[in-house]
Write a protein that holds these residues in place. Structure first.
Motif, short mmCIF file in Angstrom:
data_model
loop_
_atom_site.label_atom_id
_atom_site.label_comp_id
_atom_site.label_asym_id
_atom_site.label_seq_id
_atom_site.Cartn_x
_atom_site.Cartn_y
_atom_site.Cartn_z
N ASP A 153 -1.42 4.83 -3.97
CA ASP A 153 -2.73 4.29 -3.81
C ASP A 153 -3.96 5.00 -3.17
O ASP A 153 -5.05 4.53 -3.40
CB ASP A 153 -2.71 2.93 -2.91
N THR A 154 -3.48 6.17 -2.45
CA THR A 154 -4.48 7.12 -1.89
C THR A 154 -3.67 8.41 -2.13
O THR A 154 -2.69 8.70 -1.92
CB THR A 154 -4.91 6.75 -0.57
N PRO A 178 -18.34 31.01 13.14
CA PRO A 178 -18.01 29.99 12.66
C PRO A 178 -18.16 29.81 11.27
O PRO A 178 -19.18 30.51 10.93
CB PRO A 178 -19.05 28.72 13.45
N ILE A 179 -17.40 29.18 10.50
CA ILE A 179 -17.67 29.20 9.01
C ILE A 179 -17.84 28.21 8.21
O ILE A 179 -19.04 27.89 7.71
CB ILE A 179 -16.32 29.88 8.42
N TYR A 180 -16.85 27.04 8.34
CA TYR A 180 -17.32 25.56 7.95
C TYR A 180 -16.62 24.62 8.85
O TYR A 180 -15.61 25.04 9.76
CB TYR A 180 -16.94 25.46 6.59
N HIS A 181 -17.21 23.35 8.57
CA HIS A 181 -16.28 22.23 9.28
C HIS A 181 -15.86 21.45 8.09
O HIS A 181 -16.15 21.31 6.93
CB HIS A 181 -17.55 21.32 9.93
N TYR A 182 -14.65 21.26 8.43
CA TYR A 182 -13.62 20.41 7.47
C TYR A 182 -14.10 19.34 6.76
O TYR A 182 -14.92 18.49 7.66
CB TYR A 182 -12.31 20.16 8.22
N THR A 183 -13.74 18.91 5.71
CA THR A 183 -13.94 17.40 5.13
C THR A 183 -12.96 17.09 4.87
O THR A 183 -11.94 17.91 4.52
CB THR A 183 -15.00 17.40 4.49
N SER A 184 -12.49 15.81 4.55
CA SER A 184 -11.48 15.47 4.03
C SER A 184 -11.67 14.61 2.77
O SER A 184 -12.80 13.47 2.99
CB SER A 184 -10.66 14.54 4.99
N SER A 185 -11.37 15.04 1.82
CA SER A 185 -11.82 14.30 0.29
C SER A 185 -10.55 13.41 -0.22
O SER A 185 -9.37 14.02 -0.13
CB SER A 185 -12.19 15.28 -0.54
N ARG A 186 -10.73 12.33 -0.44
CA ARG A 186 -9.68 11.41 -1.06
C ARG A 186 -10.05 10.48 -1.92
O ARG A 186 -11.08 10.23 -2.39
CB ARG A 186 -9.58 10.51 0.39
N MET A 187 -9.04 10.34 -2.96
CA MET A 187 -9.26 9.13 -4.20
C MET A 187 -8.42 7.91 -3.13
O MET A 187 -7.37 8.01 -2.72
CB MET A 187 -8.23 9.56 -5.11
N PHE A 222 0.85 -1.36 0.03
CA PHE A 222 -0.12 -0.04 0.01
C PHE A 222 1.07 1.39 0.07
O PHE A 222 1.86 1.16 0.73
CB PHE A 222 -0.91 0.10 1.15
N ASN A 223 0.43 2.19 -0.85
CA ASN A 223 1.54 3.38 -0.85
C ASN A 223 0.68 4.60 -0.48
O ASN A 223 -0.41 5.18 -1.12
CB ASN A 223 1.91 3.59 -2.28
N PHE A 224 1.11 5.22 0.54
CA PHE A 224 0.31 6.34 1.22
C PHE A 224 0.80 7.71 1.16
O PHE A 224 2.08 7.77 0.99
CB PHE A 224 0.07 6.08 2.66
N TRP A 225 0.06 8.94 0.64
CA TRP A 225 0.63 10.03 0.36
C TRP A 225 0.90 10.79 1.66
O TRP A 225 -0.19 10.92 2.62
CB TRP A 225 -0.10 10.89 -0.44
N ASN A 265 -0.97 18.56 -6.54
CA ASN A 265 -1.17 18.39 -8.01
C ASN A 265 -0.50 17.24 -8.40
O ASN A 265 -0.81 16.40 -9.09
CB ASN A 265 -1.32 19.53 -8.56
N ILE A 266 0.91 17.37 -8.16
CA ILE A 266 1.85 16.30 -8.69
C ILE A 266 1.49 14.93 -7.72
O ILE A 266 1.55 13.95 -8.54
CB ILE A 266 3.35 16.69 -8.22
N ALA A 267 1.15 15.08 -6.53
CA ALA A 267 0.59 13.83 -5.88
C ALA A 267 -0.54 13.09 -6.63
O ALA A 267 -0.52 12.16 -6.73
CB ALA A 267 0.18 14.20 -4.40
N PHE A 268 -1.36 13.98 -6.99
CA PHE A 268 -2.75 13.46 -7.94
C PHE A 268 -2.02 12.80 -9.15
O PHE A 268 -2.66 11.84 -9.58
CB PHE A 268 -3.80 14.55 -8.12
N THR A 269 -1.16 13.38 -9.64
CA THR A 269 -0.90 12.88 -10.91
C THR A 269 0.03 11.49 -10.76
O THR A 269 -0.41 10.46 -11.74
CB THR A 269 0.24 13.85 -11.82
N ARG A 270 0.72 11.40 -9.69
CA ARG A 270 1.31 10.13 -9.37
C ARG A 270 0.59 9.15 -9.00
O ARG A 270 0.58 7.91 -9.16
CB ARG A 270 2.54 10.32 -8.28
N TYR A 271 -0.90 9.35 -8.45
CA TYR A 271 -1.93 8.36 -8.00
C TYR A 271 -2.23 7.87 -9.28
O TYR A 271 -2.46 6.74 -9.43
CB TYR A 271 -2.88 9.24 -7.32
N GLU A 272 -2.59 8.82 -10.07
CA GLU A 272 -3.15 8.52 -11.58
C GLU A 272 -1.93 7.46 -12.27
O GLU A 272 -2.49 6.59 -13.03
CB GLU A 272 -3.30 9.76 -12.46
#
Lengths: 537, 307
Positions: free
Chosen positions: A264-265, A501-510, A36-39, A252-259
């Motif tokens: 792996d994520t 208060p403005i927003y609650h974080y989310t974490s979006s992941r591939m 498994f390869n983690f970023w 963005n480079i991390a995303f390219t390397r995921y592609e």
């Protein structure tokens, strides 16, 4: 005596959580290669549990060391180093039974003394850990005195009754105490290895841990590799053979390397989530995180601006912010608009319905204009304020939007960006008017947010003082079910509006589609490599 | 010659000491400290941290302690941010990496830059000249943080020829993209400098004489024009090499090489004082050494210069 023993045994929940590692669905066929390869966004700064501050560090350390408890995807506790516990009738003494088969990666058994050593080390002034305060937060006896150098570390309220029994004494009862034991600061560490190797003990080949994996390679700034620890007590259930943690500073480079298949994520780069969640729903996911983004309103009696002493002005400033536009058009990663400090995703917490949350934005903006007029601000005499934020494209985008929202209600907001260090100093010195800030919880319970604004909190950068709020939070520590107090506390915050208060974080992941067992919904992003496995596709 | 070199090296010592003092004063003058985070540390925890790293001492004591540890033990101090490593570790692990890709970028940039400049000068005002200049300028204008993602997109994702990052102890496949990204800007500047230098030399009297004497053009260029034309480039190349080391932040960030370039920026942002001083000293020492090398090479190339 006997009656107390019976009572406390009854109180114990020896079967608190099931233990599991990788629970492989029988219908799944395992892939041949289990890696498994983690970023990681940044370099690892340290792998010493008592010195860890950064999320990258804890992501790796969690695979190498195991504490009393781990947590599952929903944030519920799972027995790990502890197989049972009892708590005294006054709820201030916890006694943990430790797992007898737990071993360090060099074969030595894990004992209660390892926990005692680690916890004492955390508060020892000689260690100078930035997270020493975590022991104070856990209300462990004498933590404050040891940190201040008034008592030796041996006086800390943690003791090994025997090799497999750990006793912890608290100053006051804490209903969520066990939840705090998942944190990396209180992981056990091997005393002999540390004493023999000093600062070098975390190097690959030297580091000894009791987790499911050992550190086989670490090239700072490049990568770290962990490999299966055959001496881990539950090694039979581990499927992933090795994990690589690759540092890539640019998303963005991390995303390219995921592609390209090198990762792996990966986190989804800003702005890409709407399209990806539509086009590739099997890979893209978004989950709430235990973090809130807000603007501080300086209410310091001497250093804060006059205007912000008026509660109607503060409310107006909060009402005028169109959180829906921010979330949908600026942030675009499924973030959640915040009308309260504590995110709804925190375990057991119910978001109270505060009045301004249910209004339409048009109604809110109207109300804002009225409140400002009542306070004496007119188009001829507009309210002028400054907003400080630390330099970042994201913060700038939100600040510019808020500036526009305020213009619509007649408030002139000047934006002021600066480097993080300077911004942080100014907030602590309270020489600002509005300041961007955020808070991420330390444990999965609402008080990790609400305690921030008690008058005794060292983090109360807005100089907020409300005796009722203080009392609600103080009482909550001894209640069996503190949730109603938390709800009332949030209602007070909405009435006083010391922050916006403005927003609650989310974490979006591939995540690659052949990976199973990753806890996408965990509010702290706590995941364990030993629970993952890959299926053949 | 040797006394010249010896003198230069001796002067280097007080130069570096002054560098340490000025850097330390400037660093501590900047607002903020190494231990700021979202959460303000309690007074006791902060006191423990400052005591551990000697930050509670007056500045002159800190500077004196730093110089003493440096000279007696060659100890550059601890890192506040990277708690598992000392500055010695950070430099000894990161500098070789940066040195390797910096060296190859330097070689490529020099060879291609000089070559392109020579061709452009010889074929002055022809389409070849314009082509070389245009390509060079495009390379100079595109910053590293534009080139790097494009390279990864093309070579890693689309073509699958090269890895998108990492170092693996300098295996050649991990060198290619960083070297391309780092050298492009310098190829352009070296090419333009070489072109104008050559043009100037080509117009001088002794070249006219050589041609009048009937020497073939290729002999004129290789034997009589190259050396004088190279002199200005030589002065430029010393700082170029140091610039490649210090300007490698983007390379480390985008290609995950683990080099020292990132430390230059990081240590300043993190207020990691010892790391900042360490890398500043490194750059100072490199600058002194490379300027010295350039000056010595001058003596070999230009007979008018004697030390």
């Amino acid at each position: 005596m006997k009656k107390n023993l019976l009572l406390s045994t009854v109180l114990s929940l020896a079967l608190t959580g099931t233990t599991f590692a990788a629970t492989v669905d029988p219908a799944d066929k395992l892939a041949g290669t289990q890696t498994f390869n983690f970023w990681l966004l940044d370099s690892i700064t340290t792998l010493d549990p008592q010195l860890i501050e950064a999320v990258e560090d804890s992501d790796v350390a969690r695979q190498l060391f195991e504490g009393l408890y781990t947590e599952d995807g929903s944030g519920d506790l799972v027995d790990a180093g502890a197989i049972g516990y009892t708590v005294s009738e006054d709820k201030k003494t916890y006694t943990f039974q430790l797992r007898p088969e737990a071993k360090w990666s060099n074969g030595a058994p894990v004992t209660a003394n390892d926990y005692v050593y680690a916890w004492q080390r955390l508060v020892d002034p000689a260690t100078a850990s930035s997270y020493a305060w975590y022991m104070e937060l856990m209300q462990v006896d004498n933590a404050t005195a040891v940190i201040a150098g008034e008592k030796p570390p041996s006086e800390l309220g943690v003791k090994a009754l025997d090799d497999l029994t750990l006793e912890v004494k608290l100053i006051t009862p804490l209903p969520y105490f066990r939840k705090m034991l998942v944190h990396s600061s209180v992981l056990p560490v091997p005393k002999a290895i540390i004493e023999a190797n000093g600062q070098k003990w975390t190097e690959p080949g030297v580091l000894v841990g009791n987790g499911a994996y050992t550190l086989t390679e670490h090239k700072p700034g490049e990568k770290a590799v962990v490999t299966r620890n055959p001496l881990y007590w539950n090694n039979a259930a581990t499927v992933i053979q090795s994990g690589s943690f690759l540092t890539v500073n640019d998303e963005n480079i991390a995303f390219t390397r995921y592609e390209a298949g090198e990762l792996d994520t990966v986190g989804i780069p800003t702005g890409m989530y709407p399209q990806l969640s539509k086009d590739r729903p099997a890979e893209a996911s978004s989950a709430p995180r235990a973090c809130t983004y807000y603007y501080l309103l300086n209410m310091d009696p001497e250093k804060g601006p006059e205007a912000l002493k008026n509660v109607n002005v503060r409310k107006a400033l909060s009402y005028a912010v169109d959180r829906d536009i921010l979330v949908e058009k600026v942030l675009q990663s499924g973030q959640i608009p915040a009308y309260t400090l504590t995110p709804g995703a925190m375990a057991g917490f119910t978001v109270p319905s505060v009045d301004y949350a249910t209004m339409t934005q048009a109604a809110r903006s109207e109300e804002a204009k009225q409140l400002l007029a009542e306070a004496g601000y007119t188009p001829e005499n507009p309210l002028k304020l400054t907003l400080n934020y630390n330099t970042s494209e994201g913060h700038k985008a939100i600040a510019v939007a808020v500036q526009q929202f305020y213009k619509a209600v007649g408030v002139e907001l000047t934006l002021n960006n600066m480097e993080w260090q300077v911004h942080s100093d100014i907030m602590h010195e309270r020489t600002y008017e509005l300041a961007r800030s955020a808070w991420c919880g330390d444990y999965n319970e609402a008080s990790t947010f609400l305690d921030l604004f008690t008058s005794s909190s060292g983090f109360n950068d807005v100089a907020y003082l409300n005796a009722d709020y203080d009392k609600l939070m103080a009482d909550s520590k001894t209640m069996d079910d503190p949730q109603p107090n938390y709800t009332k506390a949030e209602e007070i915050l909405a009435a006083d509006m010391p922050i916006i208060p403005i927003y609650h974080y989310t974490s979006s992941r591939m995540l690659k589609t052949d990976v199973r067992g990753y806890p996408k919904k965990n509010v702290f992003g706590t995941w364990y490599l030993k629970e993952l496995y890959r299926v053949a596709e | 010659m040797f006394s010249f070199i010896a003198r230069r090296l001796l002067v280097a010592v007080p130069t570096l000491l002054v560098l340490i003092v000025i850097s330390a004063v400037l660093m501590h003058a900047a607002p903020g400290g190494p231990f700021n985070s979202e959460r303000k540390l309690s007074a006791e925890v902060l006191a423990n941290l400052q005591a551990k790293y000697g930050l509670d001492q007056p500045l002159y004591v800190q500077i004196w302690t730093y110089i003493r540890d440096l000279v007696l033990h060659f100890d550059f101090g601890p890192s506040f941010k990277y708690k598992d490593r000392t500055v010695n570790d950070i430099i000894s692990q990161g500098f070789p990496v940066t040195l390797v890709y910096g060296f190859w970028s330097f070689v490529i940039a020099t060879i291609l830059g000089i070559g392109a400049g020579v061709i452009a000068a010889i074929r002055q005002n022809t389409p070849t000249d314009y082509l070389v200049l245009t390509v060079a300028i495009i390379g100079a204008v595109l910053p590293g943080y534009v080139i790097a993602p494009i390279l990864v997109l093309v070579f890693t994702l689309k073509l699958g020829w090269l890895p998108g990052g990492g170092w693996e102890d300098g295996e050649w496949r991990y060198l290619v993209l960083p070297v391309i990204a780092l050298s492009t800007g310098y190829i352009a500047s070296i090419a333009r400098l070489m072109r104008s230098s050559m043009l100037e030399t080509l117009n001088s009297n002794f070249v006219r004489t050589a041609r009048a004497k009937g020497l073939p053009e290729w002999k004129v260029i290789t034997r009589h024009v190259m050396k004088p034309a190279l002199l200005p480039i030589l002065s430029y190349l010393g700082p170029v090499f140091v610039g490649m080391i210090t300007g490698s932040v983007v390379i480390d960030m985008y290609f995950s090489t683990g080099g020292i370039g990132k430390s230059f920026v990081d240590s300043a942002l993190n207020r990691d004082y010892s790391v900042m001083l360490g890398v500043t000293l490194l750059v100072g020492a490199l600058t002194i050494v490379f300027n010295l090398i350039v000056d010595v090479l001058y003596a070999f190339i230009d007979p008018k210069i004697r030390y």
